[in-house]
Design an enzyme around this catalytic site. Structure first.
Site, PDB file in Angstrom:
ATOM      1  N   ASN A 138       0.799  -1.442  -0.052  1.00  0.00           N
ATOM      2  CA  ASN A 138      -0.002   0.066  -0.001  1.00  0.00           C
ATOM      3  C   ASN A 138       0.925   1.140  -0.164  1.00  0.00           C
ATOM      4  OD1 ASN A 138      -2.939  -0.543   0.157  1.00  0.00           O
ATOM      5  ND2 ASN A 138      -2.418  -1.970   1.447  1.00  0.00           N
ATOM      6  N   LEU A 174      -2.867   2.324  17.878  1.00  0.00           N
ATOM      7  CA  LEU A 174      -2.467   3.691  18.571  1.00  0.00           C
ATOM      8  C   LEU A 174      -3.297   3.963  19.760  1.00  0.00           C
ATOM      9  CD1 LEU A 174      -1.883   5.280  14.982  1.00  0.00           C
ATOM     10  CD2 LEU A 174      -0.247   4.767  16.706  1.00  0.00           C
ATOM     11  N   HIS A 228      -8.333  -1.084   5.685  1.00  0.00           N
ATOM     12  CA  HIS A 228      -8.484  -2.326   6.538  1.00  0.00           C
ATOM     13  C   HIS A 228      -9.178  -3.436   5.475  1.00  0.00           C
ATOM     14  CE1 HIS A 228      -9.466  -5.202   9.863  1.00  0.00           C
ATOM     15  NE2 HIS A 228     -10.623  -5.207   9.072  1.00  0.00           N
ATOM     16  N   GLY A 275     -10.781   3.832  18.600  1.00  0.00           N
ATOM     17  CA  GLY A 275     -11.465   2.418  18.835  1.00  0.00           C
ATOM     18  C   GLY A 275     -10.499   1.406  17.732  1.00  0.00           C
ATOM     19  N   ASP A 309     -10.537   0.045  14.321  1.00  0.00           N
ATOM     20  CA  ASP A 309     -11.126  -0.110  13.076  1.00  0.00           C
ATOM     21  C   ASP A 309     -12.390   0.506  13.051  1.00  0.00           C
ATOM     22  OD1 ASP A 309      -8.561  -1.623  12.222  1.00  0.00           O
ATOM     23  OD2 ASP A 309      -9.580  -3.362  12.526  1.00  0.00           O
ATOM     24  N   ALA A 327      -7.472  -4.581  -5.137  1.00  0.00           N
ATOM     25  CA  ALA A 327      -8.340  -3.431  -4.564  1.00  0.00           C
ATOM     26  C   ALA A 327      -8.103  -2.349  -3.563  1.00  0.00           C
ATOM     27  CB  ALA A 327      -9.630  -4.112  -4.332  1.00  0.00           C
ATOM     28  N   GLU A 328      -7.382  -2.853  -2.560  1.00  0.00           N
ATOM     29  CA  GLU A 328      -6.868  -1.811  -1.724  1.00  0.00           C
ATOM     30  C   GLU A 328      -6.224  -0.707  -2.050  1.00  0.00           C
ATOM     31  OE1 GLU A 328      -4.952  -3.196   1.991  1.00  0.00           O
ATOM     32  OE2 GLU A 328      -6.108  -5.146   1.725  1.00  0.00           O
TER      33      GLU A 328
HETATM   34  C1  GRF Z   1      -3.117  -4.802   4.024  1.00  0.00           C
HETATM   35  O1  GRF Z   1      -4.031  -5.814   3.708  1.00  0.00           O
HETATM   36  C2  GRF Z   1      -3.805  -3.789   4.904  1.00  0.00           C
HETATM   37  O2  GRF Z   1      -5.413  -3.869   4.629  1.00  0.00           O
HETATM   38  C3  GRF Z   1      -3.595  -4.298   6.221  1.00  0.00           C
HETATM   39  O3  GRF Z   1      -2.323  -4.739   6.329  1.00  0.00           O
HETATM   40  C4  GRF Z   1      -2.239  -5.243   4.971  1.00  0.00           C
HETATM   41  C5  GRF Z   1      -0.855  -4.432   4.533  1.00  0.00           C
HETATM   42  O4  GRF Z   1      -0.367  -5.083   3.613  1.00  0.00           O
HETATM   43  N1  GRF Z   1      -3.943  -3.166   7.169  1.00  0.00           N
HETATM   44  P1  GRF Z   1       1.072  -4.037   2.603  1.00  0.00           P
HETATM   45  O5  GRF Z   1       2.134  -3.946   3.861  1.00  0.00           O
HETATM   46  O6  GRF Z   1       0.562  -2.415   2.456  1.00  0.00           O
HETATM   47  O7  GRF Z   1       1.171  -4.874   1.792  1.00  0.00           O
END
Ligand code: GRF
Length: 224
Positions: A30, A109, A125, A159, A161, A189-190
């Protein structure tokens, strides 16, 4: 929803490019998606620092390869969470980051840390929140038997997520999926979702009404 619960956030980041810090613990895909979008102009932003609680995280290596300042701040170097977060704060303040993007940062955090940056910390997430919070969201989705899951970008509050949702994307569960295959499709998709979410926020003009973000007329709709 009361008037008092809503406020207008015209352009919350005063200067462009917005200065972004990425916090990560692992492979950093990401981070890579965000960095590429900053580099090629899809995002009016600059990643000014990548910080990890795991100095060996691949994500830090990706940052260094891109010439982005990368800092390891291991939790084990500090007696408690407060001291660890004070070191994070110092790194963030040195970088003059305006916005913090969590990208696979595997620590929760503290409320104090979150309260210092209201609507200035984002997380991604791998589920359609509020379903399947916490660890192994993809596995939880498979075990529950849902036919669709996805990913969510949200603001971080005290909280788990639980902060206001910025945007979501739907990913279908296919026959024969296992955690690995489903996670791989969600991850792809992320990457698009995180970039799109930041682009929407940085355009400004949105409001937070209660816990719902209202985007200006004409803003592109969420994708499926
Ligand atoms: C992703 O699936 C994100 O949604 C979750 O941790 C993973 C991180 O993946 N919070 P990357 O390190 O960005 O490849």
């Amino acid at each position: 929803m009361s008037e008092a619960a809503a406020f207008f956030a015209p352009v919350p980041w005063v200067e462009f490019p917005a200065r972004i810090a990425v916090l990560l613990s692992g492979r950093g895909s990401n981070f890579e998606a965000l960095a590429a979008a900053c580099r090629d102009g899809r995002l009016p932003a600059e990643i000014v620092v990548a910080i990890s609680d795991r100095p060996g995280a691949a994500g830090l290596e990706h940052a260094r390869a891109r010439g982005i300042h990368a800092v390891g701040i291991p939790r084990s170097d500090f007696p408690g969470q407060a001291e660890h977060e004070a070191a994070l704060e110092a790194a963030l303040s040195d970088s003059r980051a305006e916005l913090v993007c969590l990208a696979g940062y595997m620590r929760v955090l503290s409320p104090t840390f979150c309260a210092r940056r209201p609507l200035r910390i984002l997380n991604i997430h791998p589920s359609l929140l509020p379903s399947f919070t916490g660890l192994e969201a993809q596995q939880q989705a498979l075990e529950w038997g849902v036919r669709t899951t996805g990913a969510t970008v949200h603001f971080v509050d005290a909280g788990l997520d639980s902060g206001p949702i910025v945007d979501q994307v739907v990913v279908c569960v296919e026959e024969g999926d296992d955690t690995e295959s489903l996670s791989a499709r969600i991850l792809e998709a992320e990457h698009a979702l995180y970039v799109r979410s930041l682009a929407r926020l940085l355009k400004g003009g949105w409001q937070l009404a209660g816990r719902r973000i209202l985007y200006p007329a004409g803003d592109p709709k969420s994708l499926f």
